[in-house]
Design an enzyme around this catalytic site. Structure first.
Site, PDB file in Angstrom:
ATOM      1  N   GLU A 221       0.835  -1.203   0.000  1.00 44.22           N
ATOM      2  CA  GLU A 221       0.000   0.000   0.000  1.00 44.22           C
ATOM      3  C   GLU A 221       0.870   1.253   0.000  1.00 44.22           C
ATOM      4  O   GLU A 221       0.586   2.217  -0.728  1.00 44.22           O
ATOM      5  CB  GLU A 221      -0.949   0.015   1.200  1.00 44.22           C
ATOM      6  CG  GLU A 221      -1.904   1.202   1.158  1.00 44.22           C
ATOM      7  CD  GLU A 221      -2.514   1.536   2.499  1.00 44.22           C
ATOM      8  OE1 GLU A 221      -3.744   1.665   2.564  1.00 44.22           O
ATOM      9  OE2 GLU A 221      -1.762   1.691   3.488  1.00 44.22           O
TER      10      GLU A 221
ATOM     11  N   TRP B 178      -8.346  -2.098  -0.034  1.00 43.71           N
ATOM     12  CA  TRP B 178      -9.104  -1.056  -0.727  1.00 43.71           C
ATOM     13  C   TRP B 178     -10.192  -1.636  -1.630  1.00 43.71           C
ATOM     14  O   TRP B 178     -10.836  -0.896  -2.379  1.00 43.71           O
ATOM     15  CB  TRP B 178      -8.155  -0.170  -1.543  1.00 43.71           C
ATOM     16  CG  TRP B 178      -7.406   0.801  -0.683  1.00 43.71           C
ATOM     17  CD1 TRP B 178      -6.130   0.685  -0.213  1.00 43.71           C
ATOM     18  CD2 TRP B 178      -7.913   2.037  -0.173  1.00 43.71           C
ATOM     19  NE1 TRP B 178      -5.801   1.768   0.561  1.00 43.71           N
ATOM     20  CE2 TRP B 178      -6.872   2.624   0.601  1.00 43.71           C
ATOM     21  CE3 TRP B 178      -9.122   2.715  -0.291  1.00 43.71           C
ATOM     22  CZ2 TRP B 178      -7.023   3.850   1.251  1.00 43.71           C
ATOM     23  CZ3 TRP B 178      -9.273   3.940   0.355  1.00 43.71           C
ATOM     24  CH2 TRP B 178      -8.234   4.490   1.115  1.00 43.71           C
TER      25      TRP B 178
ATOM     26  N   TYR C  85      -4.696   8.863  -2.067  1.00 44.35           N
ATOM     27  CA  TYR C  85      -3.467   9.421  -1.504  1.00 44.35           C
ATOM     28  C   TYR C  85      -2.331   9.549  -2.514  1.00 44.35           C
ATOM     29  O   TYR C  85      -1.655  10.586  -2.574  1.00 44.35           O
ATOM     30  CB  TYR C  85      -3.004   8.565  -0.323  1.00 44.35           C
ATOM     31  CG  TYR C  85      -3.991   8.521   0.815  1.00 44.35           C
ATOM     32  CD1 TYR C  85      -4.049   9.535   1.757  1.00 44.35           C
ATOM     33  CD2 TYR C  85      -4.881   7.450   0.936  1.00 44.35           C
ATOM     34  CE1 TYR C  85      -4.969   9.502   2.794  1.00 44.35           C
ATOM     35  CE2 TYR C  85      -5.801   7.407   1.971  1.00 44.35           C
ATOM     36  CZ  TYR C  85      -5.841   8.436   2.893  1.00 44.35           C
ATOM     37  OH  TYR C  85      -6.756   8.398   3.915  1.00 44.35           O
TER      38      TYR C  85
ATOM     39  N   CYS D 247      -8.530   9.804   5.444  1.00 46.20           N
ATOM     40  CA  CYS D 247      -8.440   9.750   6.915  1.00 46.20           C
ATOM     41  C   CYS D 247      -7.096  10.253   7.437  1.00 46.20           C
ATOM     42  O   CYS D 247      -7.050  11.114   8.304  1.00 46.20           O
ATOM     43  CB  CYS D 247      -8.686   8.327   7.407  1.00 46.20           C
ATOM     44  SG  CYS D 247     -10.333   7.717   7.033  1.00 46.20           S
TER      45      CYS D 247
ATOM     46  N   ARG E 200      -7.229  12.663  10.856  1.00 44.16           N
ATOM     47  CA  ARG E 200      -8.470  13.282  11.337  1.00 44.16           C
ATOM     48  C   ARG E 200      -9.482  12.252  11.815  1.00 44.16           C
ATOM     49  O   ARG E 200     -10.325  12.547  12.671  1.00 44.16           O
ATOM     50  CB  ARG E 200      -9.062  14.179  10.261  1.00 44.16           C
ATOM     51  CG  ARG E 200      -9.405  13.493   8.940  1.00 44.16           C
ATOM     52  CD  ARG E 200     -10.877  13.204   8.797  1.00 44.16           C
ATOM     53  NE  ARG E 200     -11.138  12.288   7.708  1.00 44.16           N
ATOM     54  CZ  ARG E 200     -12.260  11.582   7.623  1.00 44.16           C
ATOM     55  NH1 ARG E 200     -13.205  11.671   8.550  1.00 44.16           N
ATOM     56  NH2 ARG E 200     -12.439  10.748   6.619  1.00 44.16           N
TER      57      ARG E 200
ATOM     58  N   ASP F 135      -9.601   4.599  12.987  1.00 42.17           N
ATOM     59  CA  ASP F 135     -10.196   3.328  13.403  1.00 42.17           C
ATOM     60  C   ASP F 135      -9.113   2.579  14.189  1.00 42.17           C
ATOM     61  O   ASP F 135      -8.230   1.958  13.602  1.00 42.17           O
ATOM     62  CB  ASP F 135     -10.633   2.573  12.150  1.00 42.17           C
ATOM     63  CG  ASP F 135     -11.070   1.137  12.409  1.00 42.17           C
ATOM     64  OD1 ASP F 135     -11.021   0.680  13.570  1.00 42.17           O
ATOM     65  OD2 ASP F 135     -11.429   0.456  11.431  1.00 42.17           O
TER      66      ASP F 135
ATOM     67  N   HIS G 188     -11.250   6.263  17.474  1.00 43.30           N
ATOM     68  CA  HIS G 188     -12.438   5.548  17.922  1.00 43.30           C
ATOM     69  C   HIS G 188     -12.295   4.036  17.766  1.00 43.30           C
ATOM     70  O   HIS G 188     -11.439   3.536  17.030  1.00 43.30           O
ATOM     71  CB  HIS G 188     -13.675   6.020  17.139  1.00 43.30           C
ATOM     72  CG  HIS G 188     -13.440   6.111  15.658  1.00 43.30           C
ATOM     73  ND1 HIS G 188     -13.087   7.290  15.041  1.00 43.30           N
ATOM     74  CD2 HIS G 188     -13.482   5.172  14.673  1.00 43.30           C
ATOM     75  CE1 HIS G 188     -12.925   7.067  13.743  1.00 43.30           C
ATOM     76  NE2 HIS G 188     -13.158   5.788  13.499  1.00 43.30           N
TER      77      HIS G 188
END
Length: 317
Positions: free
Chosen positions: A67, A89, A132, A192, A212, A215, A253
């Site tokens: 990646e 992805w 990205y 993210c 920002r 997970d 989170h």
């Protein structure tokens, strides 16, 4: 053992405990899945003390390398990842395909096999524009046909000005994101880990990521390894030693359907971090290939499975 000498992985585990204890319950608008959230945290890893690939569960190392190379080389089509057995992805182009072709019945597995074996299908349906890699290497500008290679510029800037404070790469372009974007332009996937800054400190190179949305169970272990590896690669290109990887979180989170898995991971005691070395020359961006990265002495606990939440991107009521 004193807090000063604690294993660096406890930063991640302590953050998980804090979320489970104090996180506020939120609902993801796109999926209606509940999550438990904190805002504004930071962890730091001294890369001279080992490579921060989490040991309390096995992290998919081939996925990390492939990646990162996909981003680093400016690619936007998932066929490269699929061909290298990396499927992190897959869900987003499949979701886009289903939305555009509601009458075509095709499972995700069938879709990925078409991406793998049909170059024309992959070209038509495997693209994730403004992902990205494109933002890092080919940022679109208002001048038609002109793009900006942010990553190459950062390397050039740090070579010319070792004290530079402006070596930033961003992937956050409001023109294409969420309800800021026109519907036809909006990305259907999330950005993210949206910005990082690189800084030379003496003969060491450090990197700080601002993420920002994070997970913690599934994504963050991957992000730690990816950006720590990016720090090492950039340091090598610049002829420096790796310094710190600093990970700054916005919303961090744990999804409700990951809570039990996270509790299982918290029962495990961290093992020594592995080492990463680079073989062959690495003097410029074009020199980096996945085969040059060597992981040594990685001894993790077994993996813990959990379902990916396909959240983020353009929201349609």
């Amino acid at each position: 053992m004193s807090k000063v000498n604690r294993h660096p992985e406890y930063q991640y585990l302590d953050l998980a405990k804090e979320i489970l204890r104090d996180g506020i319950k939120k609902i993801d608008r796109g999926t209606n899945i509940a999550l438990y959230s904190l805002f504004g945290r930071q962890t730091r890893y001294d890369l001279s003390e080992g490579f921060p690939l989490l040991t309390t569960k096995k992290v998919y190392w081939n996925g990390v390398i492939q990646e990162l190379y996909w981003f680093f080389s400016g690619q936007t089509n998932i066929k490269y990842l699929v061909d290298n057995n990396v499927h992190i992805w897959d869900d987003y182009p499949y979701k886009i395909f289903k939305n555009k072709n509601s009458k075509i019945k095709m499972t995700k597995d069938e879709f990925i096999e078409k991406i793998r074996n049909d170059a024309n299908f992959a070209k038509a349906h495997g693209e994730l524009p403004r992902i990205y890699g494109e933002m890092w290497r080919k940022w679109p500008t208002r001048k038609k046909g002109k793009t900006i290679d942010q990553l190459a510029w950062v390397i050039k800037e740090l070579k010319e000005d070792p004290d530079a404070k402006n070596a930033i790469v961003t992937s956050w372009n409001p023109e294409y994101l969420y309800t800021m974007a026109e519907k036809e332009d909006a990305s259907r996937f999330p950005i993210c880990h949206n910005m990082y800054q690189v800084s030379r400190r003496g003969n060491k190179l450090s990197l700080q990521l601002y993420q920002r949305s994070s997970d913690l169970f599934l994504g963050v272990p991957f992000n730690i390894a990816s950006y720590a590896l990016l720090t090492i690669i950039l340091a090598k290109i610049l002829g420096l030693e790796p310094g710190e990887f600093v990970h700054t979180f916005g919303d961090v989170h744990i999804y409700e359907n990951h809570v039990e898995q996270m509790k299982e991971q918290l029962k495990r005691k961290p093992r020594p971090f592995p080492k990463v070395s680079i073989k062959g020359k690495l003097n410029s961006i074009k020199d980096f290939t996945p085969e040059k990265i060597v992981l040594e002495n990685y001894d993790p606990y077994p993996p813990i499975k959990a379902e990916l939440t396909v959240a983020g991107g353009y929201y349609e009521k």
